[in-house]
Design an enzyme around this catalytic site. Structure first.
Site, mmCIF file in Angstrom:
data_model
loop_
_atom_site.group_PDB
_atom_site.id
_atom_site.type_symbol
_atom_site.label_atom_id
_atom_site.label_comp_id
_atom_site.label_asym_id
_atom_site.label_seq_id
_atom_site.Cartn_x
_atom_site.Cartn_y
_atom_site.Cartn_z
ATOM 1 C CG ASP A 67 -0.235 -0.112 2.539
ATOM 2 O OD1 ASP A 67 0.858 -0.870 2.670
ATOM 3 O OD2 ASP A 67 -0.543 0.745 3.500
ATOM 4 C CD GLU A 130 4.064 0.813 7.050
ATOM 5 O OE1 GLU A 130 4.938 1.210 7.896
ATOM 6 O OE2 GLU A 130 3.817 1.622 6.259
#
Length: 372
Positions: A67, A130
């Site tokens: 991400d 994250e």
């Protein structure tokens, strides 16, 4: 596949937290000889790939996140169409941290295809959480792996750790992060009648210097001091003739293992014992340290020396990363990646040579991992 071509492919997936956009299917195909476990919770998708070699139970895991943060305005090129200009590749996530993911995926593929000798379990843990809350990503996957008796012994997280050139710094630990909110309670009133008011500003003023910028410990060889850093102070109604009813102070402490949340609470409560107040503290991440003499640190240092003739600084600086979750489960973890000079910024870019060098270091690490 060359790691830069892999990186271009990964960047083309617009995986803004917590979107996964089908990128895991591509990665599973790339490592199709690995067993795949997929973990999803609260809409967060995670992928764990692993392969067993021989009968050794030593388990090395490469960790990372696919991400990325939102792109922002002002890019010179489409952030999800990787654009090569000279020695750089531009795109969202090329440094943080699809570059690292591309490097270790290609290193693993190259090592296996060249019939490299590895004895143990080799795995990859990827999350799409994250850059977000980071609750249902790596942390959740490790909880599930523990139930399956698949926790790694060692891990390398390919976060961007270098400063001026690739390999000049690796992270063997991180400070924790404690968020605080302190409310000083007073009594609102007219400034012309101060005896009828309880001004919270006047209550805190004599001891503010013992909070703002205060070092909770003296630091150590590995860690900076755990400093109380005030980030916001506010109170009142933005008028000049009314004293505030209360005063709110927000702060953060990046704490080393020398200072705990309980230490901070005890210090502040003692300091504020004669002042009406409310104190809220929350540990958003815990500190950790992998000893510099640990096996995984020594092997990574050897790989950097063999490949690039460089000895990096061993650091615990910077913010938090998912390496902290590995450490909580007793996994010896170290972070190694490309430079971090444009992470989260407009026109994020990475030197193409750094991606290739990172891959080469990881290939060397796999080659020497089982050697004395």
């Amino acid at each position: 596949m060359q790691s830069v071509e892999m990186l271009k492919k990964l960047v083309s997936y617009p995986t803004i937290t917590p979107k996964e956009c089908g990128i895991y299917e591509y990665i599973k195909d790339f490592l199709s000889d690995f067993k795949a476990l997929e973990f999803e919770k609260e809409g967060i998708k995670n992928l764990f790939l692993y392969k067993e070699f021989g009968d050794c139970k030593t388990h090395l895991c490469f960790g990372g996140h696919i991400d990325v943060v939102p792109t922002g305005e002002g890019w010179e090129s489409d952030p999800f169409i990787p654009t090569q200009k000279g020695e750089y590749l531009f795109g969202r996530g090329v440094q943080d941290m699809k570059g690292g993911v591309a490097a270790f995926l290609c290193a693993i593929r190259e090592f296996i295809d060249s019939k490299g000798c590895f004895n143990g379990i080799l795995s990859v843990l990827l999350t799409s959480d994250e850059e977000g809350e980071a609750i249902f990503g790596t942390k959740y996957v490790l909880e599930e792996l523990q139930k399956l008796d698949l926790l790694p012994k060692y891990a390398i997280v390919a976060e961007p750790t270098s400063v001026n050139r690739f390999g000049d710094m690796i992270k063997i630990g991180r400070r924790g992060s404690i968020n605080g909110k302190l409310t000083i309670l007073g009594k609102q009133g007219h400034v012309a009648y101060p005896s009828k008011c309880i001004n919270p500003v006047e209550l805190i003023a004599p001891i503010l210097s013992k909070i703002a910028g205060f070092n909770m410990d003296g630091g150590s060889e590995e860690f900076e001091s755990s400093k109380i850093v005030i980030t916001d102070i506010r109170g009142g109604m933005e008028v000049v003739n009314v004293t505030p009813n209360d005063l709110k102070i927000m702060f953060n402490i990046r704490n080393s293992p020398q200072t705990s949340l309980q230490d901070i609470e005890d210090y502040l409560e003692n300091l504020l014992r004669d002042i009406p107040h409310h104190l809220e503290l929350k540990q958003s991440s815990k500190p950790f340290l992998t000893n510099s003499s640990n096996f995984i640190v020594k092997k990574l240092l050897e790989s950097l020396q063999n490949t690039l003739k460089i000895t990096p600084t061993l650091s615990t600086s910077g913010g938090t990363s998912d390496a902290r979750y590995f450490a909580e489960y007793g996994v010896k973890v170290v972070e190694c990646g490309v430079c971090n000079d444009t992470i989260h910024s407009v026109n994020e870019r990475v030197k193409i040579s750094e991606i290739e060098e990172l891959k080469a270091v990881f290939v060397e690490l796999l080659q020497i991992f089982n050697k004395e």
